[in-house]
Design a protein around this motif. Structure first.
Motif, short mmCIF file in Angstrom:
data_model
loop_
_atom_site.label_atom_id
_atom_site.label_comp_id
_atom_site.label_asym_id
_atom_site.label_seq_id
_atom_site.Cartn_x
_atom_site.Cartn_y
_atom_site.Cartn_z
N ILE A 198 7.04 4.09 -8.64
CA ILE A 198 7.00 3.22 -7.46
C ILE A 198 5.91 3.68 -6.51
CG2 ILE A 198 8.27 2.57 -5.37
CD1 ILE A 198 10.81 2.54 -7.21
N PHE A 199 5.87 4.97 -6.19
CA PHE A 199 4.86 5.48 -5.27
C PHE A 199 3.45 5.32 -5.85
CE2 PHE A 199 8.46 7.29 -3.08
CZ PHE A 199 8.07 7.23 -1.76
N GLU A 200 3.28 5.56 -7.14
CA GLU A 200 1.96 5.40 -7.77
C GLU A 200 1.50 3.94 -7.71
OE1 GLU A 200 2.49 7.06 -11.67
OE2 GLU A 200 2.14 9.12 -10.96
N LEU A 201 2.39 3.01 -8.02
CA LEU A 201 2.03 1.59 -7.96
C LEU A 201 1.63 1.18 -6.55
CD1 LEU A 201 4.78 -0.06 -10.20
CD2 LEU A 201 2.32 -0.03 -10.65
N CYS A 202 2.37 1.66 -5.57
CA CYS A 202 2.05 1.32 -4.18
C CYS A 202 0.70 1.87 -3.78
CB CYS A 202 3.15 1.83 -3.25
SG CYS A 202 4.68 0.90 -3.42
N GLN A 203 0.38 3.06 -4.24
CA GLN A 203 -0.93 3.64 -3.93
C GLN A 203 -2.04 2.91 -4.68
OE1 GLN A 203 -1.34 7.80 -4.87
NE2 GLN A 203 -3.32 7.96 -3.88
N GLN A 204 -1.87 2.69 -5.98
CA GLN A 204 -2.90 2.03 -6.80
C GLN A 204 -3.22 0.63 -6.30
OE1 GLN A 204 -1.24 2.13 -10.72
NE2 GLN A 204 -1.65 4.30 -11.01
N HIS A 205 -2.20 -0.09 -5.85
CA HIS A 205 -2.38 -1.49 -5.44
C HIS A 205 -2.44 -1.64 -3.93
CE1 HIS A 205 -1.96 -3.07 -9.52
NE2 HIS A 205 -1.13 -2.06 -9.69
N GLN A 206 -2.56 -0.53 -3.22
CA GLN A 206 -2.70 -0.51 -1.77
C GLN A 206 -1.65 -1.39 -1.09
OE1 GLN A 206 -6.84 -1.60 -1.35
NE2 GLN A 206 -7.51 0.49 -1.79
N LEU A 207 -0.39 -1.13 -1.40
CA LEU A 207 0.70 -1.94 -0.89
C LEU A 207 1.24 -1.44 0.45
CD1 LEU A 207 2.66 -2.60 -4.19
CD2 LEU A 207 0.86 -3.97 -3.13
N GLY A 208 0.67 -0.38 0.95
CA GLY A 208 1.09 0.13 2.24
C GLY A 208 2.16 1.20 2.13
N LYS A 209 2.68 1.55 3.29
CA LYS A 209 3.66 2.62 3.39
C LYS A 209 4.95 2.23 2.69
CE LYS A 209 5.96 5.46 6.90
NZ LYS A 209 7.34 5.32 6.52
N VAL A 210 5.48 3.17 1.92
CA VAL A 210 6.76 2.97 1.23
C VAL A 210 7.86 3.51 2.12
CG1 VAL A 210 8.13 3.50 -0.82
CG2 VAL A 210 5.64 3.25 -1.02
N GLU A 211 8.84 2.64 2.42
CA GLU A 211 10.01 3.07 3.16
C GLU A 211 11.05 3.54 2.15
OE1 GLU A 211 13.72 1.11 5.49
OE2 GLU A 211 11.76 0.21 5.86
N GLU A 212 11.33 4.83 2.17
CA GLU A 212 12.30 5.43 1.26
C GLU A 212 13.55 5.77 2.06
OE1 GLU A 212 12.36 8.81 -2.22
OE2 GLU A 212 11.06 9.16 -0.49
N SER A 213 14.68 5.22 1.62
CA SER A 213 15.93 5.44 2.35
C SER A 213 17.11 5.29 1.39
CB SER A 213 16.06 4.42 3.48
OG SER A 213 16.10 3.10 2.95
#
Length: 136
Positions: free
Chosen positions: A27-42
């Motif tokens: 999940i974090f890698e995909l968000c970084q690769q596709h520039q999806l912004g900050k991941v809210e982890e909760s």
């Protein structure tokens, strides 16, 4: 990783932890690769949850009533599971539960390519929800 999320990961059985942590990493890698912004982890409903601005939240978990599987949960008011079922219903190691869950067997390797495609659809859902098969 927030302390409550880390504590939840530590509560999972030892056979489950690596699989769920691998999903978290994807999940974090995909968000970084596709520039999806900050991941809210909760934690949502006691389950690790991941959300980005234009996506639909994804939750991870293992349930005692399905001890040989771990799960990805998606918002049941989206077309995500219906689309995944249409695209991947013949994939041998993926089972769908209702309109909200994907179950993966602990005994099998993570189906990386399929999961990355599904997770990217969820993480970009509000940009692709109008497309046939969510743009797949």
């Amino acid at each position: 990783m927030p302390a409550d999320v880390a504590a939840r990961f530590n509560d999972y059985p030892s056979a489950v932890q690596p699989k769920l942590l691998q999903l978290r990493t994807i999940i974090f890698e995909l968000c970084q690769q596709h520039q999806l912004g900050k991941v809210e982890e909760s934690l949502k409903w006691g389950e690790p949850s991941y959300a980005v601005k234009n996506g639909s939240p994804v939750r991870l978990d293992w349930k005692a009533n399905h001890p040989d599987h771990y799960c990805l949960f998606f918002n049941c008011k989206t077309r995500l599971i219906d689309t995944f079922r249409e695209l991947f219903s013949t994939y041998p190691t993926i089972t769908f539960a209702g309109n909200r869950a994907m179950l993966l067997p602990l005994s099998q390797p993570l189906p990386d390519a399929v999961l990355k495609q599904c997770l990217l659809m969820a993480l970009t859902y509000h940009k692709i929800k109008h497309l046939p098969l969510l743009g797949a």
